[in-house]
Structures are given as structure tokens and as C-alpha cells.
Design an enzyme around this catalytic site. Structure first.
Site, PDB file in Angstrom:
ATOM      1  N   SER A  13       0.723  -1.287   0.032  1.00  0.00           N
ATOM      2  CA  SER A  13      -0.127   0.069   0.057  1.00  0.00           C
ATOM      3  C   SER A  13       0.818   1.255  -0.050  1.00  0.00           C
ATOM      4  CB  SER A  13      -0.760   0.044   1.390  1.00  0.00           C
ATOM      5  OG  SER A  13      -0.067  -0.268   2.408  1.00  0.00           O
ATOM      6  N   GLU A 190      -4.908   9.890  11.924  1.00  0.00           N
ATOM      7  CA  GLU A 190      -3.685   9.730  12.274  1.00  0.00           C
ATOM      8  C   GLU A 190      -2.921   8.639  11.733  1.00  0.00           C
ATOM      9  OE1 GLU A 190      -0.227  10.810  15.719  1.00  0.00           O
ATOM     10  OE2 GLU A 190      -2.249  11.115  15.915  1.00  0.00           O
ATOM     11  N   HIS A 194       0.737   5.373   5.694  1.00  0.00           N
ATOM     12  CA  HIS A 194       0.657   5.593   4.474  1.00  0.00           C
ATOM     13  C   HIS A 194       0.524   7.312   4.465  1.00  0.00           C
ATOM     14  CE1 HIS A 194      -1.704   1.773   5.560  1.00  0.00           C
ATOM     15  NE2 HIS A 194      -1.076   1.599   4.174  1.00  0.00           N
TER      16      HIS A 194
END
Length: 224
Positions: A13, A190, A194
Site C-alpha cells: 500500500s 492519524e 500511509h
């Protein structure tokens, strides 16, 4: 078009294209095409939640190998999810999985490039970044040397970037929002793993920096 090359990105990701409902969250591969002229295409195959082995098990590597051509590039960045229960061990199954990407690319006449994982944003009380990735970056560096594969050490580069920006300044690189400041995250968020769109672009710059250090032929086609 003559001399057109494709970069395939295999990863997790932190490199992936994020859907619009997750905006401004973004992976570094999402905007990577902006760094190149029209001689280079980016196929960002990175997918959230994947480890080096699960990416293979789902047929994602084979899908790339079915399409990749001679002189194309395969950028390989895994590590975050290899730490999970379905993942790998650094010096055994992680290295053997990565070796499949390398061999697969080379068998097609393509060019594998390893990229160590990006750091998570986790500082200690002295303002130094903590390593949350265990031995995985070291294992990749060792494998790159053994198999003579070019490597871009994003683990080291992101550490320098985050520490230069500091505890507060580095927040802009990540998906960190106060409540009621973005419609996709009304309760705030938060996320210290990422990237924000800003962060994704900054990490992309580090990848380009690494490409220049390796003197990859693709740097001829950089637009910036």
C-alpha cells in the site's frame, strides 16, 4: 513509439494507487508517471495488504510477467506486510520470494530493481526515527548484493527525510488530519504508515534520486 519502456511496480500500500474515497491518502507509485516524459509508462501493480509471498500466491507477479517485455523494468518493494502472520521470514522465505521476482523479470529480458521498504513515522523521545521493519531491509540489501540486482535504499532515504523534517514537519508526508478538515475523514485520522499526496510525491522524488544514483538508462526520460 520507439524506445518506449514500461516500469511495473510490485509492492504494498505504500506504493499503491489509492481509491478516491481514501484521498488524500496515496502511494508513491500513484504519481510516479509525472516524473517521466512519454517514453516511459508506469504500470502500478502494487496492492495494499500484500506481502512478497501473497502477491505471488494471488497470481499478481505472474500477471506482470505475462506482460513485461525485454528492457522493461520491474520495481519490487515489499516488507511491511511480510512482518504479518501470512508473510515471510527475512533471511529465508522473504529472500526466496524476492528471488522469484528477480528471476521472472530476468527470464523475460527485463530489469529487476529492488527497493527497501519506506520507514513508518515513529520517532523516539530524542527525535530519532525508530526501525519498525526488523531485519527485512537488511535481508533485501544482502540479496541484492548476492544476486547483483540494482537496489534503491528507500529505507535509508526515508529515514533521512523524516528526521530532517522532524517530528512535526514530517506529519505533512502522512495521512494525518484533524476532525472536520476533510470530507473523507470527518473524524480525523492519524496514519503514520500511509502517505498523503504530498508525501507520495516526495517519496517518488527519492525513488528518482535512487535511479540517478544507479545511473539507470531510464533517467534519460525524466521530465523534471
Amino acid at each position: 513509439m520507439q524506445n518506449q519502456h514500461t516500469i511495473y511496480i510490485a509492492g504494498d500500500s505504500t506504493a499503491a494507487n489509492c481509491p478516491s474515497h481514501e484521498s488524500p491518502m496515496a502511494g508513491w507509485g500513484q504519481f510516479f508517471h509525472h516524473f517521466f516524459d512519454n517514453h516511459v509508462r508506469i504500470h502500478n501493480e502494487a496492492m495494499g495488504g500484500r506481502s512478497s509471498n501473497s502477491f505471488i500466491e494471488e497470481g499478481r507477479l505472474q500477471s506482470i510477467l505475462d506482460r513485461i517485455n525485454s528492457n522493461d523494468y520491474l520495481f519490487i518493494q515489499f516488507g511491511h506486510n511480510d512482518q504479518k502472520s501470512y508473510g515471510t521470514d527475512p533471511y529465508t522465505t522473504y529472500q526466496s520470494s524476492l528471488s522469484e521476482y528477480i528471476k521472472g523479470a530476468r527470464d523475460k529480458g527485463a530489469n529487476p530493481v529492488l527497493l527497501t521498504s519506506v520507514h513508518r513515522r515513529k520517532f523516539d523521545q530524542s527525535g530519532s526515527l525508530e526501525n519498525t521493519l526488523g531485519e527485512y531491509p537488511y535481508a533485501m540489501i544482502q540479496l541484492a548484493e548476492k544476486l547483483e540486482v540494482p537496489i534503491i535504499d528507500l529505507w535509508t532515504k526515508t529515514r533521512a527525510l523524516y528526521e530532517e523534517l522532524g517530528i512535526e514537519g514530517s506529519k505533512k508526508l502522512f495521512t494525518i488530519l484533524e476532525p472536520n478538515t476533510h470530507p473523507n475523514y470527518p473524524d480525523g485520522i492519524e496514519d503514520n504508515t500511509h502517505f498523503s499526496e504530498t508525501g507520495a510525491r516526495e517519496i517518488g522524488k527519492l525513488v528518482v534520486e535512487g535511479m540517478k544514483e544507479l545511473d539507470l538508462p531510464l533517467v534519460t526520460y525524466l521530465s523534471t
